[in-house]
Design a protein around this motif. Sequence first.
Motif, PDB file in Angstrom:
ATOM      1  N   ILE A 123       0.906  -1.126   0.030  1.00 19.00           N
ATOM      2  CA  ILE A 123      -0.068   0.072   0.102  1.00 19.00           C
ATOM      3  C   ILE A 123       0.824   1.207   0.108  1.00 19.00           C
ATOM      4  CG2 ILE A 123      -1.936   1.027   1.286  1.00 19.00           C
ATOM      5  CD1 ILE A 123      -2.762  -1.543   0.153  1.00 19.00           C
ATOM      6  N   ASN A 124       0.717   1.884  -1.064  1.00 16.96           N
ATOM      7  CA  ASN A 124       1.843   3.102  -1.300  1.00 16.96           C
ATOM      8  C   ASN A 124       1.281   4.449  -1.064  1.00 16.96           C
ATOM      9  OD1 ASN A 124       4.338   4.203  -2.070  1.00 16.96           O
ATOM     10  ND2 ASN A 124       3.766   4.390  -4.308  1.00 16.96           N
ATOM     11  N   LYS A 125       1.956   5.322  -0.793  1.00 18.30           N
ATOM     12  CA  LYS A 125       1.600   6.706  -0.676  1.00 18.30           C
ATOM     13  C   LYS A 125       0.653   6.911   0.672  1.00 18.30           C
ATOM     14  CE  LYS A 125       1.601   7.424  -5.697  1.00 18.30           C
ATOM     15  NZ  LYS A 125       0.889   8.325  -6.549  1.00 18.30           N
ATOM     16  N   ILE A 126       1.388   6.166   1.791  1.00 22.55           N
ATOM     17  CA  ILE A 126       0.561   6.338   3.089  1.00 22.55           C
ATOM     18  C   ILE A 126       0.592   7.760   3.843  1.00 22.55           C
ATOM     19  CG2 ILE A 126       0.643   3.935   3.340  1.00 22.55           C
ATOM     20  CD1 ILE A 126       2.765   4.522   5.300  1.00 22.55           C
ATOM     21  N   ASP A 127       1.360   8.610   3.154  1.00 25.74           N
ATOM     22  CA  ASP A 127       1.544   9.940   3.737  1.00 25.74           C
ATOM     23  C   ASP A 127       0.432  10.786   3.100  1.00 25.74           C
ATOM     24  OD1 ASP A 127       2.552   9.523   1.064  1.00 25.74           O
ATOM     25  OD2 ASP A 127       3.927  11.566   1.399  1.00 25.74           O
ATOM     26  N   LYS A 128      -0.519  10.299   2.240  1.00 30.95           N
ATOM     27  CA  LYS A 128      -1.398  11.242   2.012  1.00 30.95           C
ATOM     28  C   LYS A 128      -2.301  11.679   2.836  1.00 30.95           C
ATOM     29  CE  LYS A 128      -2.143  10.095  -3.300  1.00 30.95           C
ATOM     30  NZ  LYS A 128      -2.953   9.779  -4.347  1.00 30.95           N
ATOM     31  N   PRO A 129      -2.909  12.870   2.762  1.00 35.21           N
ATOM     32  CA  PRO A 129      -3.653  13.173   3.842  1.00 35.21           C
ATOM     33  C   PRO A 129      -5.178  12.415   3.799  1.00 35.21           C
ATOM     34  CG  PRO A 129      -3.630  15.029   2.520  1.00 35.21           C
ATOM     35  CD  PRO A 129      -2.302  14.009   1.928  1.00 35.21           C
ATOM     36  N   ASP A 130      -5.679  11.907   2.468  1.00 41.20           N
ATOM     37  CA  ASP A 130      -6.918  11.278   2.482  1.00 41.20           C
ATOM     38  C   ASP A 130      -6.539   9.873   2.387  1.00 41.20           C
ATOM     39  OD1 ASP A 130      -5.545  11.660   0.133  1.00 41.20           O
ATOM     40  OD2 ASP A 130      -7.588  11.648  -1.109  1.00 41.20           O
ATOM     41  N   GLN A 131      -5.355   9.320   2.799  1.00 44.37           N
ATOM     42  CA  GLN A 131      -5.136   7.679   2.792  1.00 44.37           C
ATOM     43  C   GLN A 131      -6.370   7.048   3.613  1.00 44.37           C
ATOM     44  OE1 GLN A 131      -4.168   5.474   5.153  1.00 44.37           O
ATOM     45  NE2 GLN A 131      -3.828   6.789   6.998  1.00 44.37           N
ATOM     46  N   ARG A 132      -6.687   5.985   3.088  1.00 48.77           N
ATOM     47  CA  ARG A 132      -7.443   4.887   3.786  1.00 48.77           C
ATOM     48  C   ARG A 132      -6.897   3.338   3.727  1.00 48.77           C
ATOM     49  NH1 ARG A 132     -11.112   2.738   0.094  1.00 48.77           N
ATOM     50  NH2 ARG A 132     -10.517   3.607  -2.021  1.00 48.77           N
ATOM     51  N   ALA A 133      -5.415   3.426   4.101  1.00 52.18           N
ATOM     52  CA  ALA A 133      -4.903   2.174   4.122  1.00 52.18           C
ATOM     53  C   ALA A 133      -5.578   0.618   4.424  1.00 52.18           C
ATOM     54  CB  ALA A 133      -3.507   2.226   4.508  1.00 52.18           C
ATOM     55  N   GLU A 134      -5.981   0.707   5.420  1.00 53.26           N
ATOM     56  CA  GLU A 134      -6.588  -0.492   5.860  1.00 53.26           C
ATOM     57  C   GLU A 134      -7.784  -0.555   5.086  1.00 53.26           C
ATOM     58  OE1 GLU A 134      -5.124  -2.295   7.935  1.00 53.26           O
ATOM     59  OE2 GLU A 134      -3.550  -0.861   8.457  1.00 53.26           O
ATOM     60  N   GLU A 135      -8.583   0.343   4.749  1.00 53.56           N
ATOM     61  CA  GLU A 135      -9.801  -0.065   3.796  1.00 53.56           C
ATOM     62  C   GLU A 135      -9.379  -0.492   2.518  1.00 53.56           C
ATOM     63  OE1 GLU A 135     -13.356   2.583   1.929  1.00 53.56           O
ATOM     64  OE2 GLU A 135     -12.602   3.356   3.557  1.00 53.56           O
ATOM     65  N   VAL A 136      -8.241  -0.052   1.967  1.00 46.98           N
ATOM     66  CA  VAL A 136      -7.767  -0.657   0.868  1.00 46.98           C
ATOM     67  C   VAL A 136      -7.225  -1.817   0.570  1.00 46.98           C
ATOM     68  CG1 VAL A 136      -5.991  -0.269  -0.970  1.00 46.98           C
ATOM     69  CG2 VAL A 136      -7.189   1.846  -0.110  1.00 46.98           C
ATOM     70  N   VAL A 137      -6.681  -2.293   1.890  1.00 40.03           N
ATOM     71  CA  VAL A 137      -6.421  -3.919   2.033  1.00 40.03           C
ATOM     72  C   VAL A 137      -7.566  -4.889   2.062  1.00 40.03           C
ATOM     73  CG1 VAL A 137      -5.289  -5.540   3.604  1.00 40.03           C
ATOM     74  CG2 VAL A 137      -4.275  -3.263   3.470  1.00 40.03           C
ATOM     75  N   ASP A 138      -8.815  -4.274   2.566  1.00 39.07           N
ATOM     76  CA  ASP A 138      -9.892  -5.014   2.336  1.00 39.07           C
ATOM     77  C   ASP A 138     -10.493  -5.183   0.959  1.00 39.07           C
ATOM     78  OD1 ASP A 138      -9.887  -5.561   5.059  1.00 39.07           O
ATOM     79  OD2 ASP A 138     -11.124  -3.907   5.750  1.00 39.07           O
ATOM     80  N   GLU A 139     -10.328  -3.797   0.230  1.00 38.95           N
ATOM     81  CA  GLU A 139     -10.551  -3.907  -1.086  1.00 38.95           C
ATOM     82  C   GLU A 139      -9.967  -4.830  -2.065  1.00 38.95           C
ATOM     83  OE1 GLU A 139     -10.483  -0.092  -2.878  1.00 38.95           O
ATOM     84  OE2 GLU A 139     -11.799   0.806  -1.545  1.00 38.95           O
ATOM     85  N   VAL A 140      -8.422  -4.645  -1.763  1.00 41.66           N
ATOM     86  CA  VAL A 140      -7.913  -5.811  -2.543  1.00 41.66           C
ATOM     87  C   VAL A 140      -7.950  -7.321  -2.267  1.00 41.66           C
ATOM     88  CG1 VAL A 140      -5.384  -6.513  -2.994  1.00 41.66           C
ATOM     89  CG2 VAL A 140      -5.797  -3.999  -2.510  1.00 41.66           C
ATOM     90  N   LEU A 141      -8.353  -7.756  -1.032  1.00 41.04           N
ATOM     91  CA  LEU A 141      -8.634  -9.039  -0.588  1.00 41.04           C
ATOM     92  C   LEU A 141      -9.861  -9.271  -1.353  1.00 41.04           C
ATOM     93  CD1 LEU A 141      -8.287 -11.484   1.311  1.00 41.04           C
ATOM     94  CD2 LEU A 141      -9.550 -10.206   2.931  1.00 41.04           C
ATOM     95  N   GLU A 142     -10.899  -8.460  -1.524  1.00 35.16           N
ATOM     96  CA  GLU A 142     -12.057  -8.697  -2.259  1.00 35.16           C
ATOM     97  C   GLU A 142     -11.747  -8.846  -3.677  1.00 35.16           C
ATOM     98  OE1 GLU A 142     -14.980  -5.524  -1.551  1.00 35.16           O
ATOM     99  OE2 GLU A 142     -15.111  -5.882   0.540  1.00 35.16           O
ATOM    100  N   LEU A 143     -10.878  -8.225  -4.121  1.00 33.63           N
ATOM    101  CA  LEU A 143     -10.251  -8.360  -5.539  1.00 33.63           C
ATOM    102  C   LEU A 143      -9.779  -9.739  -5.730  1.00 33.63           C
ATOM    103  CD1 LEU A 143     -10.083  -7.107  -8.416  1.00 33.63           C
ATOM    104  CD2 LEU A 143      -8.177  -6.213  -7.735  1.00 33.63           C
ATOM    105  N   PHE A 144      -9.136 -10.166  -4.757  1.00 32.45           N
ATOM    106  CA  PHE A 144      -8.322 -11.676  -5.023  1.00 32.45           C
ATOM    107  C   PHE A 144      -9.313 -12.638  -4.989  1.00 32.45           C
ATOM    108  CE2 PHE A 144      -4.256  -9.458  -4.098  1.00 32.45           C
ATOM    109  CZ  PHE A 144      -3.289 -10.693  -4.318  1.00 32.45           C
TER     110      PHE A 144
END
Length: 610
Positions: A123-144
């Motif tokens: 999960i890249n660019k975690i320094d973004k003010p609008d980052q939502r890293a944990e939510e994105v991990v769940d999205e990727v799991l759903e994609l898998f």
Amino acid sequence: MNNKIINIAVIAHVDAGKSTLVDAFLSQSNTIAASNQIMDSNDLEKERGITIYSKNCSIKYQDYKINIVDTPGHADFSSEVERIIRTVDTVILLVDSAEGVMPQTRFVLSKSLNMGLKPILLINKIDKPDQRAEEVVDEVLELFMDLDANNEQLEFPVLYGIAKQGVIKYQMDDDSTDLTPLFETIIKQVKIDETLKDKPLQMQVSNLAYDDYIGRLGIGRIYQGTLEENQSVMVYNQQGELVKKKINQIFVYQGLNRVSVSKAYANDIVVVSGISDITIGETITNSDNPQPLPLIDIEKPTMSMNFLVNKSPFAGQDGKYLTTRNIKDRLDKELEVNVGLSVNPLESAADGFKVSGRGELHLSILLENMRREGYEIAVSKPEVIYQKIDGKLHEPIERVQIDVPEEYSGTIINTLNNKKGEMINMYTKNNQIRIEYLLPTRALIGYNGQFINDTHGEGIMVKIFDSYQPYKGELPGRKNGVFISQVTGEAMSYSLMNLSERGTMFITPKTPVYEGMIVGMNSRSNDLVVNPTKNKKLTNVRASGTDEAIKLGTVIIMSLEDALSFIEDDELVEITPANIRLRKKELNEIDRKKTKKEVATETTLTSKVA
């Protein structure tokens, strides 16, 4: 000899940070000094900020050699991704911490999973003010899961990072300051079989290059065995035949450079010379015990356009290569390394060639390279490639993902429905509406400009080829007609000012024009023949400063992609090193009317027969 060789690919959606991560790899392994996307070395890649061609490099970490492949993220260059995935042991899937899963993410991941690889999620660019890293991990799991990943693939390691700073972390709050967690994860992920070097030779060509001194080069991975200079080998070619050949030189990657070696070993990615007709997917194997690998099946082109000799009145003014022979030689050279492309002569071979590729961007990159090399060429409107499946006509369908402010979503949905689109998802994300559609590829040709206008420049649209589906029926064409010059000369401010009241101009004052050249877009649906060279009569000039009061309306200077998207079936784009012009196929107004009448008669007869 280094038996500890690992091959990795960095895959992601466009602009997720692939090339930036590779730069960090090179820098922190002390291969090169810190740089700014050094892997994107092509001029067009630098200008557009995207990776177009897959490239190789290698780094040293402890006692490991790690070959890294930087892959394109745009779907139009899918043939690059397909081949490269075969050569690696694992992939690093980069996903933006704010954007999350995008259509191209689906594409590159599906290719990796189909090859049986177990990706590393970063999960890249975690320094973004609008980052939502944990939510994105769940999205990727759903994609898998959506892509039918197996149980082992679903147990993928997750890392977090800021590629621009060269920092990767196991957890968001770790105090890591470098790429060590990523290096360690790669080593843990890949199990190296050091016995492969003792088995019969198997090397498969996954990419091609050309050198003016040593000729065609085959690039690929040695899956097992060893390869030596001047070795006699068997090549399993595209026709399914085993042909005896001889290897001349062998090169391996050290940093960004190709270095000549006398012998190369299993797992390494190498470059070989000496086989003048080597091509993608062919296997180089032992003469005495040949063991060919299955040929690589590259996805077929979905779009084509005609590359024609430039016959406009301004032909030859700023180009060096103008003839059919020049165009053929250049396209033949492109076919040496661009396997996603196909070229066929038109019925009248003197006119030009039908060139097919994976999309508008794929073909426009080729055209842009040609114009920079001094070619002049005229091209027709892009057309999709249909297929007959079970006796029925099928067409290519794109998966389109759109993010727009809520106030524009109704307009977009209405437009896409009229274009035979099928909505598959819609939800709110980051205070915007995300809409997902399946849409005919031909419905997207020329739509980008309308999309920008409909969303006031605030919308984001990404697309990727999805599948072939039954033909969806007729689609509405361009709504606006064009202004067509009736004379040859130099455009004048006075004429353009008057014309801009009735439409939008494509040219500025002092621009040379010729009869049949398109100089603007009419605000109405009909074409207008106009005189853009007409000047104010001298008797109307009352004072010396009067002409300075002439005010022109908005002028649109089209890029190559804009021009290709804009034209209709009876129009061409004239491309030269210095200019991009729009024109009618028939330059003379009488000839245009005659052709239009013939087409109408032919259509009527066809409908009566039907």
